[in-house]
Design a protein around this motif. Structure first.
Motif, short mmCIF file in Angstrom:
data_model
loop_
_atom_site.label_atom_id
_atom_site.label_comp_id
_atom_site.label_asym_id
_atom_site.label_seq_id
_atom_site.Cartn_x
_atom_site.Cartn_y
_atom_site.Cartn_z
N ALA A 83 0.86 -1.33 -0.08
CA ALA A 83 0.24 0.16 0.03
C ALA A 83 1.01 1.29 -0.14
O ALA A 83 0.51 2.23 -0.91
N ALA A 84 1.95 1.25 0.84
CA ALA A 84 2.77 2.63 0.84
C ALA A 84 3.49 2.74 -0.60
O ALA A 84 3.58 3.85 -0.83
N VAL A 85 4.03 1.63 -1.15
CA VAL A 85 4.73 1.87 -2.46
C VAL A 85 3.72 2.23 -3.36
O VAL A 85 4.14 3.20 -4.31
N ALA A 86 2.43 1.58 -3.54
CA ALA A 86 1.57 1.90 -4.71
C ALA A 86 1.07 3.36 -4.30
O ALA A 86 0.85 4.30 -5.38
N VAL A 87 0.78 3.87 -3.08
CA VAL A 87 0.45 5.27 -2.68
C VAL A 87 1.31 6.17 -3.27
O VAL A 87 1.13 7.27 -4.10
N GLY A 88 2.85 5.93 -2.97
CA GLY A 88 3.90 6.66 -3.28
C GLY A 88 4.10 6.86 -4.70
O GLY A 88 4.12 8.02 -5.36
#
Length: 234
Positions: A83-88
């Motif tokens: 989720a963190a990588v996708a949002v960034g």
């Protein structure tokens, strides 16, 4: 939109249809924007992934302490990281797509001035240049104070303003010839656009060194003594 040769910030380009482009970002409006934007978005995704990892560690500890086992812990960590990588990545790519890369002006011989903004690879609709449109070159010169050995620095930015609001802005490369750029803009855009040059000089705060009781040398001056103020001109 057709493929363009890569432009550098501050360049003035003439289109085949007589339009005039002011480039705000390198490669703006060309297919070179795509790999550069994807690369920067990937970097942003990696950075947010590191932040997600920091947040995942205490969460993983809570999962383990609750007795749900290692498998559940890894599932939680994987979901948080993804989720963190996708949002960034999505945020970085969206920022590149919605950022103004160049401003296009219609030919002066085609009636009222029309303006459109190119964001990423997409050119927006033509809009009438209602009110005054200004291209402002802002040059901020920061000079050294006292015995500061570091040379003076200059930051040049270009702003396209309509009705006192920015429709495009960019920081130009070091060494930009401001008078030459202003003359090129004036020649290309004619009397339909006001070209402004604002120069502001300021003095870099004095850096003082002080030793504490342990012999450590510290640097101060960010909020303390300054060698002088700033001055501006238009």
């Amino acid at each position: 939109m057709g493929t363009r040769r890569p432009g550098l910030p501050g360049e003035v380009e003439r289109g085949a249809a007589g339009t005039t482009d002011v480039v705000l970002r390198e490669g703006g409006g060309s297919w070179l924007t795509l790999p550069r934007s994807v690369g920067r978005a990937a970097t942003t995704g990696l950075l947010t992934g590191l932040v997600g990892l920091v947040l995942a560690v205490p969460t993983a500890a809570v999962v383990l302490l609750s007795g749900r086992g290692w498998a559940a812990m890894w599932v939680v960590v994987l979901w948080m990281e993804s989720a963190a990588v996708a949002v960034g990545f999505a945020g970085g790519l969206a920022s590149a797509c919605f950022r103004a890369h160049r401003i296009t002006f219609s030919p002066s011989s085609d009636g009222p001035l029309m303006v459109r903004v190119v964001r990423g690879l997409r050119a927006g609709p033509w809009r009438a240049g209602e009110g005054s449109i200004r291209v402002r070159l802002e040059q901020v010169i920061e000079e050294p104070c006292g015995d500061d050995p570091n040379p003076a620095t200059t930051v040049v930015s270009l702003r396209v303003i309509r009705d006192d609001s920015d429709i495009g802005r960019a920081v130009l490369p070091q060494g930009t010839d401001v008078p030459r750029l202003g003359a090129a803009l004036e020649e290309a855009l004619g009397s339909s656009v006001v070209i402004e040059l604002h120069v502001r000089r300021k003095t870099r705060p004095r850096v003082t060194r002080r030793a504490n009781r342990g012999g450590f040398t510290g640097i101060s001056g960010a909020g303390g003594y300054s060698c002088g103020g700033g001055s501006g001109g238009g």
